[in-house]
Design an enzyme around this catalytic site. Sequence first.
Site, PDB file in Angstrom:
ATOM      1  N   LYS A   1       2.033  30.340  21.563  1.00 26.26           N
ATOM      2  CA  LYS A   1       1.067  29.086  21.782  1.00 26.26           C
ATOM      3  C   LYS A   1       0.230  29.110  20.667  1.00 26.26           C
ATOM      4  CE  LYS A   1      -2.585  27.233  24.641  1.00 26.26           C
ATOM      5  NZ  LYS A   1      -3.086  27.309  26.086  1.00 26.26           N
TER       6      LYS A   1
ATOM      7  N   ASP B   1      -5.272  32.762  29.902  1.00 25.40           N
ATOM      8  CA  ASP B   1      -5.093  32.703  28.608  1.00 25.40           C
ATOM      9  C   ASP B   1      -6.389  33.782  28.225  1.00 25.40           C
ATOM     10  OD1 ASP B   1      -3.703  30.596  28.670  1.00 25.40           O
ATOM     11  OD2 ASP B   1      -4.252  29.792  26.845  1.00 25.40           O
TER      12      ASP B   1
ATOM     13  N   LYS C   1      -0.777  33.956  21.491  1.00 28.35           N
ATOM     14  CA  LYS C   1      -1.407  32.761  21.189  1.00 28.35           C
ATOM     15  C   LYS C   1      -2.464  32.824  20.128  1.00 28.35           C
ATOM     16  CE  LYS C   1      -4.972  29.427  23.043  1.00 28.35           C
ATOM     17  NZ  LYS C   1      -5.805  29.248  24.419  1.00 28.35           N
TER      18      LYS C   1
END
Length: 255
Positions: free
Chosen positions: A205, A113, A176
């Site tokens: 996400k 991430d 995300k």
Amino acid sequence: MGPPHLVNREREAKDLGILADLTLERLAKAIDHSLLRPELTDQEVRDGIELARRWHVASVTVKPYHVPLAVSLLDGSDVRVGTVVGFPHGSQTTRAKAFEAREAVEAGAVELDMVLNIGKLRSGDDRYVRDDIEAVVEAAGPQVIVKVILENAYLTNEEKTRGCRLAESAGAKFVKTSTGVAPTGATVEDIRLMRSVVGPHIQVKAAHGIRTLDTALAVLEAGANRIGATATDRILREFLERKEALRQGLEGRSP
């Protein structure tokens, strides 16, 4: 709020529509269990990793120095090991981010991430942002999932849209919403926006502020494929409780 019996019926009707076809396994595999808080001790991280293994979630997201520990504790399980790059502000140099990515993958991480360069995105320097993401994607390799954190709390809708499209063009697999550090996190509106501007092969996400089953279901229904959560145990236990209550309610109505 109406009388208790009406509130309960409204909840039951809602659960019948949302929970009827959702299994524990499917919900768990939508969760990345987050263990990124800076104050967590090694034992607290071990406990969190074991929790993730017990629930069979999609992945556990740990700080970079905990990747070897997670790899060891999750050996033989179906839970993937993830970590962060350029966390939490995205302001590291591109070379530093690429180094972080390579080191994490060498240690056994299979999901990264990364935080994009927020200031550069807001400055309109799209080439820098794209190259920054692409460097991490290339350093990670084709077998590793790279998720690009936009940090939506600081962005306009136009900037969120550009960030998503730059992440997609740079080869990332996910976009995300948040790191969990900014003032606000995932919203249903942001999830819908992000889902609408990336192609079907890019996943979304949601993270930051997802602490209840209802919130988790709302962002999943809006188009999220994964959620980042620290309240994993609470969310999944609530799911089982509501599922059982729904089953008992339906059985009670059977002739």
